[in-house]
Design a protein around this motif. Structure first.
Motif, mmCIF file in Angstrom:
data_model
loop_
_atom_site.group_PDB
_atom_site.id
_atom_site.type_symbol
_atom_site.label_atom_id
_atom_site.label_comp_id
_atom_site.label_asym_id
_atom_site.label_seq_id
_atom_site.Cartn_x
_atom_site.Cartn_y
_atom_site.Cartn_z
ATOM 1 N N MET A 270 0.815 -1.210 0.000
ATOM 2 C CA MET A 270 0.000 0.000 0.000
ATOM 3 C C MET A 270 0.849 1.260 0.000
ATOM 4 O O MET A 270 0.394 2.320 -0.442
ATOM 5 N N LEU A 271 2.085 1.174 0.497
ATOM 6 C CA LEU A 271 2.975 2.330 0.480
ATOM 7 C C LEU A 271 3.168 2.816 -0.951
ATOM 8 O O LEU A 271 2.997 3.996 -1.257
ATOM 9 N N THR A 272 3.558 1.888 -1.821
ATOM 10 C CA THR A 272 3.790 2.257 -3.206
ATOM 11 C C THR A 272 2.489 2.624 -3.903
ATOM 12 O O THR A 272 2.451 3.499 -4.780
ATOM 13 N N ALA A 273 1.399 1.951 -3.539
ATOM 14 C CA ALA A 273 0.112 2.249 -4.157
ATOM 15 C C ALA A 273 -0.313 3.689 -3.848
ATOM 16 O O ALA A 273 -0.736 4.432 -4.743
ATOM 17 N N LEU A 274 -0.199 4.099 -2.587
ATOM 18 C CA LEU A 274 -0.552 5.469 -2.228
ATOM 19 C C LEU A 274 0.396 6.472 -2.876
ATOM 20 O O LEU A 274 -0.004 7.583 -3.230
ATOM 21 N N SER A 275 1.653 6.064 -3.045
ATOM 22 C CA SER A 275 2.591 6.928 -3.750
ATOM 23 C C SER A 275 2.148 7.149 -5.188
ATOM 24 O O SER A 275 2.238 8.261 -5.721
ATOM 25 N N ALA A 276 1.636 6.083 -5.834
ATOM 26 C CA ALA A 276 1.129 6.223 -7.205
ATOM 27 C C ALA A 276 -0.089 7.135 -7.240
ATOM 28 O O ALA A 276 -0.268 7.917 -8.186
ATOM 29 N N VAL A 277 -0.941 7.056 -6.227
ATOM 30 C CA VAL A 277 -2.102 7.954 -6.150
ATOM 31 C C VAL A 277 -1.632 9.406 -6.052
ATOM 32 O O VAL A 277 -2.161 10.305 -6.718
ATOM 33 N N GLY A 278 -0.618 9.636 -5.217
ATOM 34 C CA GLY A 278 -0.077 10.987 -5.093
ATOM 35 C C GLY A 278 0.502 11.484 -6.402
ATOM 36 O O GLY A 278 0.275 12.639 -6.797
ATOM 37 N N ALA A 279 1.250 10.607 -7.104
ATOM 38 C CA ALA A 279 1.834 11.006 -8.387
ATOM 39 C C ALA A 279 0.757 11.316 -9.413
ATOM 40 O O ALA A 279 0.854 12.283 -10.177
ATOM 41 N N LEU A 315 8.729 11.716 12.912
ATOM 42 C CA LEU A 315 7.867 11.827 14.089
ATOM 43 C C LEU A 315 6.913 10.656 14.256
ATOM 44 O O LEU A 315 6.134 10.628 15.213
ATOM 45 N N THR A 316 6.934 9.681 13.322
ATOM 46 C CA THR A 316 5.964 8.583 13.390
ATOM 47 C C THR A 316 6.599 7.280 12.934
ATOM 48 O O THR A 316 7.557 7.283 12.160
ATOM 49 N N ALA A 317 6.057 6.169 13.447
ATOM 50 C CA ALA A 317 6.439 4.835 12.977
ATOM 51 C C ALA A 317 5.250 4.124 12.344
ATOM 52 O O ALA A 317 5.358 2.961 11.951
ATOM 53 N N SER A 318 4.120 4.814 12.235
ATOM 54 C CA SER A 318 2.911 4.226 11.661
ATOM 55 C C SER A 318 3.069 4.052 10.155
ATOM 56 O O SER A 318 3.391 5.010 9.440
ATOM 57 N N ALA A 319 2.832 2.830 9.658
ATOM 58 C CA ALA A 319 2.957 2.572 8.223
ATOM 59 C C ALA A 319 1.957 3.410 7.434
ATOM 60 O O ALA A 319 2.276 3.912 6.349
ATOM 61 N N LEU A 320 0.751 3.608 7.978
ATOM 62 C CA LEU A 320 -0.270 4.382 7.271
ATOM 63 C C LEU A 320 0.133 5.847 7.168
ATOM 64 O O LEU A 320 0.016 6.460 6.092
ATOM 65 N N VAL A 321 0.611 6.418 8.260
ATOM 66 C CA VAL A 321 1.021 7.826 8.236
ATOM 67 C C VAL A 321 2.207 8.017 7.300
ATOM 68 O O VAL A 321 2.263 8.978 6.512
ATOM 69 N N LEU A 322 3.169 7.091 7.340
ATOM 70 C CA LEU A 322 4.318 7.170 6.449
ATOM 71 C C LEU A 322 3.873 7.094 4.987
ATOM 72 O O LEU A 322 4.408 7.795 4.126
ATOM 73 N N ALA A 323 2.891 6.238 4.726
ATOM 74 C CA ALA A 323 2.389 6.103 3.358
ATOM 75 C C ALA A 323 1.743 7.397 2.879
ATOM 76 O O ALA A 323 1.930 7.807 1.727
ATOM 77 N N VAL A 324 0.974 8.048 3.751
ATOM 78 C CA VAL A 324 0.323 9.309 3.379
ATOM 79 C C VAL A 324 1.371 10.393 3.117
ATOM 80 O O VAL A 324 1.278 11.163 2.144
ATOM 81 N N LEU A 325 2.388 10.465 3.973
ATOM 82 C CA LEU A 325 3.448 11.448 3.770
ATOM 83 C C LEU A 325 4.205 11.181 2.478
ATOM 84 O O LEU A 325 4.573 12.112 1.744
#
Length: 429
Positions: A270-279, A315-325
């Motif tokens: 999901m990290l890369t998937a959200l990155s594609a959404v951002g792009a 400031l975070t270790a949350s995978a979801l927050v990191l993905a959004v950033l």
């Protein structure tokens, strides 16, 4: 008395040159989309596999560096290769080779033993086959699409690519959880289908006239010499290359940090998937940003945004927050990349486009291996939050080094065509 029957409206016929009725474009588009989907699936599975086998972030960085490094080295000769030989031959050879290489890698992973040298060798082979494919596929689209529909066709390609990178990592992460070899089998199958689509093309694709008369060495160096002589283009390329170094390290740090925190393969995907959404969002917003701001301010604003977002990752270790950033960074980078694309299109002569693009691709791909290697090395010694702070500091320096308005003023039409040029540039990426 029977009720009057309202005639069913006829479907509007497709306009002349419609892409929907262009058989070869649809084949090429579908094949490349599946190819990119498989690549996205294997790309997210690779670091997870290396981490599972070796338990070493350093080895993860080493494998990532070799895979991207091989692609970087292949970028420079890829342009001349795509120009010298029939594009159908180049595409077919690359896709067939990638299908065989990915199947061999999947078979090795299936045995449960994945030696590091095998993973490194697979990265070299796939990298040297991917670069010529990338160099030949856009000219192939131009061969099968009439000039009046070319911009639309390239825009469709771009959206298709982002969708593939959106779905591929998610699928790859889920498949990896079922069996580590499955993402690589999917990758092999996608290349095989793409090769079949290339075989089915009817449009003749001959090499451009005159390119074979130029020596190989001169073909390799002409693009670099032109790029180095263009001050604005050179500066933009070097800054973007340094950003690639940072973001490759950021992505690897997020993957390793999330895996250490117990995130599943699907979550990492999901990290890369959200990155594609951002792009993809950045692609949509780029024309509006170009109309509202001059190129210098676009670069400065996006650079500051990336600095703040990467620094916030500390400031975070949350995978979801990191993905959004990370998605926010991808959005900003997509908007900033449009400035370089406009500069490349406006300042590069038509007969040098391919070789200049190869030179730019070489610089873009040369720095991520270093980012992966250093990140893998330091993740074994330092907590992730320190790395994110260091990456944020580098991005701040790059934002400060971005060209100012007077540099773009000397570039002539680049600054004046910013608003219109963004739309065309993104369609041609």
């Amino acid at each position: 008395m029977s009720a009057a029957v309202t005639p069913r409206p006829r479907r509007r016929p497709a306009p002349p040159g419609s892409l929907r009725r262009n058989r070869d474009f649809q084949l090429l588009c579908a094949g490349q989309g599946l190819s990119m989907l498989g690549s996205g699936a294997s790309a997210v599975a690779l670091p997870l596999l290396v981490l599972q086998v070796t338990r070493s972030p350093l080895h993860v960085g080493l494998v990532e560096a070799v895979w991207t490094g091989a692609l970087a080295l292949a970028c420079l000769p890829a342009g001349p290769v795509a120009d010298r030989f029939a594009r159908r031959t180049v595409l077919l050879a690359c896709e067939t080779g990638r299908a065989v290489a990915s199947a061999a890698l999947a078979a090795v992973v299936l045995t449960g033993v994945s030696p590091l040298p095998v993973l490194l060798a697979a990265g070299v082979v796939l990298g040297f086959l991917t670069a010529p494919f990338n160099a030949a596929v856009l000219p192939a689209v131009r061969d099968v699409v009439p000039e009046s529909r070319l911009a639309t066709a390239l825009a469709v390609n771009q959206v298709r690519g982002q969708l593939a990178y959106l779905l591929g990592p998610v699928i790859g992460g889920v498949l990896f959880e079922a069996s580590p070899s499955w993402p690589f089998w999917l990758d092999s199958a996608s290349y095989a289908v793409s090769a079949a689509c290339v075989c089915a093309l009817r449009t003749p694709m001959r090499p451009p006239d005159g390119t074979t008369r130029e020596g190989w060495w001169r073909s390799f160096t002409t693009g670099i010499a032109f790029l180095w002589g263009e001050r604005v283009l050179r500066r933009l390329t070097l800054i973007a290359s340094a950003q690639n170094f940072v973001f490759d390290g950021v992505y690897l740090a997020i993957v390793v940090t999330s895996a250490r925190e117990g995130a599943s393969g699907g979550s990492v995907g999901m990290l890369t998937a959200l990155s594609a959404v951002g792009a993809m969002t950045g692609v949509v917003l780029a024309p509006r940003a170009g109309r509202l701001l001059p190129p210098s301010q676009v670069l400065l604003v996006t650079g500051v945004v990336c600095t703040l977002l990467v620094t916030g990752m500390a400031l975070t270790a949350s995978a979801l927050v990191l993905a959004v950033l990370l998605a926010g960074c991808a959005l900003a980078v997509a908007v900033a990349a449009s400035v370089l694309t406009v500069a490349r299109l406006l300042r590069t002569p038509a007969h040098l486009q391919g070789r200049t693009n190869s030179a730019i691709g070489l610089l873009f791909m040369a720095t991520p291996p270093l980012g992966s290697s250093l990140t893998g090395l330091f993740l074994g010694e330092l907590p992730g939050w320190i790395l994110f702070l260091c990456f944020g500091a580098v991005l701040a320096l790059l934002a400060a080094a971005s060209p100012r308005k007077d540099a773009f003023a000397s570039a002539g039409s680049l600054d004046r065509s910013n608003g219109v040029g963004h739309t065309r540039a993104h369609a041609m990426d």
